[in-house]
Design a protein around this motif. Structure first.
Motif, PDB file in Angstrom:
ATOM      1  N   ALA A 185      12.137   3.220   8.602  1.00 59.06           N
ATOM      2  CA  ALA A 185      11.642   3.409   9.969  1.00 59.06           C
ATOM      3  C   ALA A 185      10.591   4.516  10.022  1.00 59.06           C
ATOM      4  O   ALA A 185       9.580   4.409  10.742  1.00 59.06           O
ATOM      5  N   LEU A 186      10.825   5.597   9.255  1.00 61.70           N
ATOM      6  CA  LEU A 186       9.828   6.662   9.199  1.00 61.70           C
ATOM      7  C   LEU A 186       8.504   6.152   8.622  1.00 61.70           C
ATOM      8  O   LEU A 186       7.422   6.479   9.130  1.00 61.70           O
ATOM      9  N   GLU A 187       8.607   5.338   7.568  1.00 58.49           N
ATOM     10  CA  GLU A 187       7.391   4.805   6.947  1.00 58.49           C
ATOM     11  C   GLU A 187       6.632   3.912   7.918  1.00 58.49           C
ATOM     12  O   GLU A 187       5.392   3.995   8.044  1.00 58.49           O
ATOM     13  N   ALA A 188       7.353   3.060   8.623  1.00 60.06           N
ATOM     14  CA  ALA A 188       6.693   2.158   9.574  1.00 60.06           C
ATOM     15  C   ALA A 188       6.095   2.934  10.745  1.00 60.06           C
ATOM     16  O   ALA A 188       4.984   2.642  11.210  1.00 60.06           O
ATOM     17  N   SER A 189       6.843   3.934  11.229  1.00 57.86           N
ATOM     18  CA  SER A 189       6.333   4.727  12.346  1.00 57.86           C
ATOM     19  C   SER A 189       5.116   5.534  11.921  1.00 57.86           C
ATOM     20  O   SER A 189       4.160   5.722  12.694  1.00 57.86           O
ATOM     21  N   LEU A 190       5.110   6.000  10.668  1.00 54.08           N
ATOM     22  CA  LEU A 190       3.946   6.733  10.156  1.00 54.08           C
ATOM     23  C   LEU A 190       2.740   5.801  10.053  1.00 54.08           C
ATOM     24  O   LEU A 190       1.593   6.208  10.326  1.00 54.08           O
ATOM     25  N   ALA A 191       2.968   4.553   9.703  1.00 58.15           N
ATOM     26  CA  ALA A 191       1.873   3.573   9.645  1.00 58.15           C
ATOM     27  C   ALA A 191       1.265   3.377  11.030  1.00 58.15           C
ATOM     28  O   ALA A 191       0.040   3.231  11.183  1.00 58.15           O
ATOM     29  N   VAL A 192       2.141   3.369  12.057  1.00 55.39           N
ATOM     30  CA  VAL A 192       1.634   3.251  13.431  1.00 55.39           C
ATOM     31  C   VAL A 192       0.826   4.495  13.792  1.00 55.39           C
ATOM     32  O   VAL A 192      -0.248   4.406  14.409  1.00 55.39           O
ATOM     33  N   ALA A 193       1.321   5.670  13.408  1.00 56.82           N
ATOM     34  CA  ALA A 193       0.608   6.907  13.715  1.00 56.82           C
ATOM     35  C   ALA A 193      -0.759   6.929  13.044  1.00 56.82           C
ATOM     36  O   ALA A 193      -1.743   7.411  13.623  1.00 56.82           O
ATOM     37  N   ARG A 194      -0.857   6.402  11.817  1.00 55.26           N
ATOM     38  CA  ARG A 194      -2.166   6.341  11.151  1.00 55.26           C
ATOM     39  C   ARG A 194      -3.137   5.467  11.943  1.00 55.26           C
ATOM     40  O   ARG A 194      -4.326   5.800  12.084  1.00 55.26           O
ATOM     41  N   ALA A 195      -2.631   4.342  12.406  1.00 54.91           N
ATOM     42  CA  ALA A 195      -3.480   3.443  13.176  1.00 54.91           C
ATOM     43  C   ALA A 195      -3.962   4.122  14.451  1.00 54.91           C
ATOM     44  O   ALA A 195      -5.141   4.014  14.825  1.00 54.91           O
ATOM     45  N   GLU A 196      -3.078   4.819  15.134  1.00 56.71           N
ATOM     46  CA  GLU A 196      -3.455   5.464  16.407  1.00 56.71           C
ATOM     47  C   GLU A 196      -4.435   6.611  16.176  1.00 56.71           C
ATOM     48  O   GLU A 196      -5.414   6.764  16.926  1.00 56.71           O
ATOM     49  N   GLU A 210       0.832  -1.201   0.000  1.00 59.25           N
ATOM     50  CA  GLU A 210       0.000   0.000   0.000  1.00 59.25           C
ATOM     51  C   GLU A 210       0.870   1.257   0.000  1.00 59.25           C
ATOM     52  O   GLU A 210       1.971   1.274   0.580  1.00 59.25           O
ATOM     53  N   ASP A 211       0.353   2.332  -0.626  1.00 61.08           N
ATOM     54  CA  ASP A 211       1.094   3.595  -0.649  1.00 61.08           C
ATOM     55  C   ASP A 211       1.065   4.286   0.708  1.00 61.08           C
ATOM     56  O   ASP A 211       2.054   4.922   1.100  1.00 61.08           O
ATOM     57  N   ASN A 212      -0.030   4.201   1.411  1.00 63.80           N
ATOM     58  CA  ASN A 212      -0.143   4.817   2.736  1.00 63.80           C
ATOM     59  C   ASN A 212      -0.575   3.749   3.734  1.00 63.80           C
ATOM     60  O   ASN A 212      -1.730   3.734   4.190  1.00 63.80           O
ATOM     61  N   PRO A 213       0.317   2.809   4.070  1.00 64.14           N
ATOM     62  CA  PRO A 213      -0.065   1.651   4.884  1.00 64.14           C
ATOM     63  C   PRO A 213      -0.442   2.045   6.312  1.00 64.14           C
ATOM     64  O   PRO A 213      -0.007   3.074   6.831  1.00 64.14           O
ATOM     65  N   VAL A 214      -1.249   1.197   6.927  1.00 65.23           N
ATOM     66  CA  VAL A 214      -1.685   1.395   8.305  1.00 65.23           C
ATOM     67  C   VAL A 214      -1.226   0.193   9.113  1.00 65.23           C
ATOM     68  O   VAL A 214      -1.406  -0.960   8.698  1.00 65.23           O
ATOM     69  N   ALA A 215      -0.612   0.459  10.266  1.00 65.85           N
ATOM     70  CA  ALA A 215      -0.092  -0.622  11.100  1.00 65.85           C
ATOM     71  C   ALA A 215      -1.239  -1.403  11.730  1.00 65.85           C
ATOM     72  O   ALA A 215      -2.309  -0.856  12.025  1.00 65.85           O
ATOM     73  N   GLY A 216      -0.953  -2.694  11.961  1.00 66.07           N
ATOM     74  CA  GLY A 216      -1.933  -3.530  12.660  1.00 66.07           C
ATOM     75  C   GLY A 216      -1.755  -3.494  14.160  1.00 66.07           C
ATOM     76  O   GLY A 216      -2.564  -4.049  14.896  1.00 66.07           O
ATOM     77  N   VAL A 217      -0.701  -2.888  14.631  1.00 64.78           N
ATOM     78  CA  VAL A 217      -0.445  -2.754  16.073  1.00 64.78           C
ATOM     79  C   VAL A 217      -0.169  -1.297  16.365  1.00 64.78           C
ATOM     80  O   VAL A 217       0.154  -0.516  15.469  1.00 64.78           O
ATOM     81  N   SER A 218      -0.264  -0.904  17.603  1.00 67.63           N
ATOM     82  CA  SER A 218       0.011   0.483  17.976  1.00 67.63           C
ATOM     83  C   SER A 218       0.578   0.508  19.388  1.00 67.63           C
ATOM     84  O   SER A 218       0.695  -0.529  20.039  1.00 67.63           O
TER      85      SER A 218
END
Length: 1002
Positions: free
Chosen positions: A184-195, A129-137
């Protein structure tokens, strides 16, 4: 061998502490040879041993498995001996010991997509996905993200430390570190989207697009092991109000930063720094694309455009990031046209240096003189100045940029190689220092054991001899000096200011537009100029690329001269003569003085241009004031003697002598054009060059004559006229007297014949064509017309004959001519005797009224008979009213009248005599000043006539163009030919009045 000696031999420094660790129960049962073989690979064996024992205490089985594998043992100890922080990571997470594996001959490169996928999967996000969302937060997501990041960081460190040439591997390491940070920024941004989805709803958050723009080293993909990651945020929302978009965008940016930097069970990675955003700390954290563009259009400062050079869409919405890159690129590449851009960048670099704490300056790898910032500022300034028109320079990372600048010719090959090597070396040192504690530092350690470990870890895995701290320090200091030298020569290159102000139309014109522009600049033959330009810039060779850079600037400088067409033609011929000489165009690129001097002489001096065409290697003098210092007579004579000893054949010897004189004429003329010599110094230097050549020719002539017959006499050449006064100019004849003294007991008639043969041979040698012919040769004409009885008299007389002649038949004009007599070449004793003979003649006890009347009569006759038919007396530089002849005759009359009583007047130079006349009160001071000014201006104009046209002329030019050229050489500004004309005519009128008042007495 005792244990202490063994530890010392393996590089241990804290012997007592290391012995205690060797006795630790965790090491029981391990093979000592294997243990020490592993420790031998470590840069810091003390640290490696301590970390190894602690690692065993936490996870013995996994560690022993790695230890037992000979291929993994070396990488394990290299890692433990280089990074205490990564050793502690493995103590916390021993399950990741599997990254310590045998290294291949060429370590693997991990691509950015792989790293992005790994870190997104760590937080249960979909990498497709272009703007992925994490499954955990929350904390668990942060822990998983950071552990995965450090696993890959450890894997990279193992490969880096295991490379045989760290400086070669440096760009790979820096790129992978940047890619890992981006992931790491991309993964952390995915976590921020989830939260944020839990607060605003996932559908609303998904409608807000955030692009993370990496800046600085992360943007350029040349990141350090530990560094702040500089970012700028761009936000955009679909069908949402601005307040909601800004609130959610800010939440995403803040959450992303929190994910990598907040406190937690697994330590933070690095700080996300958004201070490079518009308005800095005081600006909004997130902005729309249009808001960014508006800011850069209206408010941005120079340093912000320099920072944008590295901007790269790194994480978040890729399409928005791409649009941001496209929108800001024009600002970056047009920034060098801002007023004072180059000066502002230079001032910024100086401020960085000035703000270093004094106690840190000597240890700074990054900010100090000769550090990384010197390289980076140098490269970035060149990119920003030249990249506006040359797209090959539009790259982000420093190593690639250095290569591009070299390939395009903006930096010389050797300088680029040195700059690249130095940059890589300093970066490797920086990486190794940061690896130890994973702390952001750029200071060289002071502790000797830390320096020893740094020396070892920065050398590569194949080095078996442990380098000393001193050798590391010496190499670092050599690198600093090299970087500082290159920085100062390139960063402060004066042409950068000119290049920064060029408009695209100056260098990218159609043929018709180019010709129109050349015509506007003052080129009389634009089509011919275009042919020269096309010849110089055509093709893909390095010379053509360099000339494409230089010509837009040089064309304007040629146009500042009198004849830009001749300047461009001369430049083409010179460039073709020098071919691929590496120094020539590089000198013009790097030295403002050399480029401006060359343009000035080529467009204003046929004389210098002709000489440069046949001596093109002399162009290198243009870049150095020291190289333009005229050679002394002694230095020239020593060189001539050396040439004659190696080339005794007369034809070759005289050819080399004349080449030395021609070289010195060229050096003097260039130094004169560069305002490095006064007029008096020019005359003296030219006189020295003539004297050395005549002395050399006399030796050659004597060797020819004496080779055929026994020596019967000594010949001496006495300088007369302006040559005697050492006040000659370009193209002056050498006025001389020939004197000889027969050897004791020889036949005087035979001695006379021999002397005549020598002087005849001398004149022939100096005027015969060179073999091969030398273009632009200014033949040194010997003029003996001032000899007794003038042109009707014998060419050379014996000393006794001169004594008798001056005693019985000498006329007053001959006494006047002898005032300037000075030994030029030949036997010193004979010259001294001749001076005794003539001193009584030229410094008489008394000058009778009859003699004064005769001098006045001869002067009037010279004015009426020798002035060329049709010449305007007011414009003749030598014989005209108030010109050279008037001044010199008045001075010589005073010398004849007073030199016996005033010994200081016994000088050959007109200007020196005027000084004495003023100091003794023989003429009023204001009259002396008028005579001096008139004489100097006429002399300068005579020199300028030769310099401009390559031919001598004693007339003030009447052509506007010629007058303009002469005025420029005389120090007047553009379009000042009429000013020179008016000044000369006014000055000579005043000088004539002084002359008539004191010479004729009315």
């Amino acid at each position: 061998m005792s244990l202490n000696r063994k530890l010392i031999s393996y590089g241990f420094t804290d012997l007592e502490k290391s012995r205690r660790f060797l006795d630790a129960p965790e090491l029981q049962g391990l093979n000592d040879d294997d243990l020490f073989a592993g420790l031998a690979a470590a840069a810091d064996p003390d640290l490696a041993l301590q970390s190894f024992v602690r690692l065993l205490a936490g996870s013995r089985k996994a560690v022993l498995t790695a230890f037992a594998d000979e291929g993994r043992r070396g990488p394990l100890f290299r890692l433990l001996g280089a990074s205490e922080a990564l050793g502690e990571f493995l103590m916390r997470r021993p399950e990741h010991l599997d990254v310590v594996r045998p290294g291949p001959a060429t370590p693997a490169v991990v691509g950015p997509e792989h790293l992005r996928s790994e870190l997104l999967l760590a937080v249960d996000a979909d990498p497709s996905e272009d703007n992925p969302v994490a499954g955990v937060s929350g904390p668990d997501a942060y822990r998983r993200l950071r552990v995965t990041y450090r696993r890959h960081l450890t894997d990279l460190a193992v490969r880096d430390l295991g490379h045989c040439a760290p400086v070669d591997y440096l760009p790979v390491v820096a790129r992978e570190l940047a890619d890992l940070a981006t992931a790491a920024l991309e993964a952390s941004l995915a976590v921020a989207r989830a939260e944020l989805g839990e607060t605003y709803g996932s559908d609303v958050v998904a409608r807000v697009r955030l692009a993370v723009i990496a800046m600085g080293k992360c943007g350029a993909r040349e990141l350090n092991y530990i560094s702040d990651v500089d970012v700028v945020y761009v936000v955009e929302g679909d069908d949402l109000d601005d307040t909601t978009v800004t609130r959610i965008g800010t939440g995403l940016a803040s959450g992303m930063a929190r994910g990598v930097y907040s406190a937690g069970p697994e330590p933070a990675l690095w700080e996300v720094d958004a201070n490079l955003r518009p308005e800095g700390k005081d600006g909004q954290l997130v902005r729309t694309l249009q808001s960014h563009v508006s800011y850069y259009e209206r408010w941005a400062k120079t340093w912000e455009f320099q920072a944008l050079l590295k901007a790269r869409a790194a994480a978040g919405d890729p399409e928005l990031g791409r649009r941001y890159e496209e929108a800001i690129a024009p600002f970056v590449w047009a920034s060098s046209q801002r007023e004072g851009f180059v000066e502002a960048v230079r001032a910024m670099r100086r401020r960085v240096t000035d703000n270093i704490p004094r106690e840190e300056e000597a240890r700074q790898l990054k900010l100090g003189p000769g550090g990384l910032r010197d390289v980076e500022f140098t490269v970035q300034l060149l990119q920003l100045v030249h990249g506006r028109l040359d797209e090959s320079l539009r790259v982000r990372d420093t190593v690639t940029a250095i290569g591009a600048l070299s390939a395009a010719g903006y930096v010389g090959r050797s300088d680029a190689l040195d700059l690249d090597d130095a940059y890589r070396y300093l970066r490797v040192l920086e990486h190794r220092i940061q690896l130890v504690q994973m702390r952001r530092t750029h200071l060289m350690p002071e502790d000797e054991s830390a320096l020893r470990a740094l020396a070892r870890s920065s050398q590569g895995c194949l080095v078996t001899v442990r380098p000393s701290p001193q050798s590391l320090h010496d190499e670092w200091q050599r690198t600093r000096k090299l970087v500082r030298r290159l920085h100062e020569s390139i960063f402060y290159r004066p042409l950068l200011i000119n290049a920064a102000t060029l408009r695209p139309e100056d260098v990218q014109l159609t043929a018709e537009a180019a010709q129109a522009r050349l015509a506007a600049l003052g080129y009389l033959d634009p089509r011919g100029a275009m042919r020269h330009i096309e010849s110089l810039t055509g093709g893909l060779r390095r010379r053509a690329m360099l000339q494409r850079q230089l010509l837009p600037i040089l064309l304007a400088w040629f146009a500042d001269g009198v004849d830009p067409d001749a300047g461009l033609l001369g430049f083409r011929r010179l460039s073709e003569s020098l071919g691929e000489s590496h120094w020539y165009l590089g000198m013009l690129r790097d030295s403002n003085a050399a480029a401006e001097r060359l343009c000035a002489v080529l467009s204003s001096s046929r004389f210098i241009t002709d000489l440069l065409e046949v001596s093109p290697e002399s162009t290198q003098w243009l870049g150095s004031d020291a190289a333009l210092v005229p050679g002394t007579f002694d230095a020239q004579w020593q060189e001539i003697q050396s040439k004659m000893s190696r080339h005794p054949e007369p034809g070759e010897a005289i050819r080399l002598i004349r080449l030395i004189r021609r070289r010195e004429l060229l050096r003097i003329a260039i130094a004169d054009s560069s305002h490095l010599l006064s007029q008096a110094e020019v005359g003296e230097a030219l006189a020295d060059a003539d004297r050395a050549a005549i002395l050399g020719a006399l030796h050659v002539a004597e060797s020819q004559v004496f080779g055929q017959e026994e020596q019967l006499t000594h010949v001496v050449i006495m300088a007369m006229g302006r040559q005697g006064g050492r006040e000659i100019t370009y193209g002056s004849d050498a006025d001389v007297l020939y004197v000889h003294r027969p050897l004791q007991g020889v036949d005087e008639a035979a001695a006379q014949q021999q002397a005549e043969a020598i002087v005849a041979r001398l004149a022939a040698l100096l005027t015969q064509p060179c073999k091969p012919p030398v273009l632009a040769e200014r033949v040194l004409e010997i003029d003996a017309a001032l000899r007794p009885e003038g042109k009707q008299g014998v060419m050379v007389r014996s000393l006794g004959s001169y004594r008798e002649y001056y005693r019985r038949w000498s006329l007053v004009w001959e006494a006047q001519a002898l005032l300037r007599a000075r030994p030029l070449a030949g036997d010193d004793d004979v010259a001294a005797e001749f001076l005794q003979v003539i001193d009584a003649v030229r410094y008489p006890e008394e000058l009778s009224e009859t003699d004064v009347r005769e001098i006045r009569r001869i002067k009037a006759r010279v004015e009426s008979e020798r002035l060329p038919r049709g010449a305007d007396p007011s414009r003749h530089l030598k014989l005209g009213r108030g010109a050279l002849s008037d001044v010199e005759w008045l001075v010589q009359l005073l010398q004849l009248q007073h030199a016996r009583a005033v010994p200081a007047l016994r000088v050959q130079s007109t200007l020196a005599a005027l000084d004495v006349i003023a100091s003794e009160g023989l003429l009023p001071g204001e009259d002396v000043a008028t005579l001096r000014e008139s004489w100097n201006l006429a002399t300068r104009i005579r020199a300028a006539n030769v310099i401009w046209s390559g031919r001598g002329s004693d007339l003030l030019p009447s052509s506007r163009r010629d007058l303009e050229a002469v005025a420029r050489w005389c120090g007047y500004g553009p379009d000042s030919g009429s000013d020179l004309e008016e000044d000369y005519l006014r000055m000579t009128r005043r000088s004539r009045a002084v002359f008539e008042r004191h010479f004729y007495g009315y």
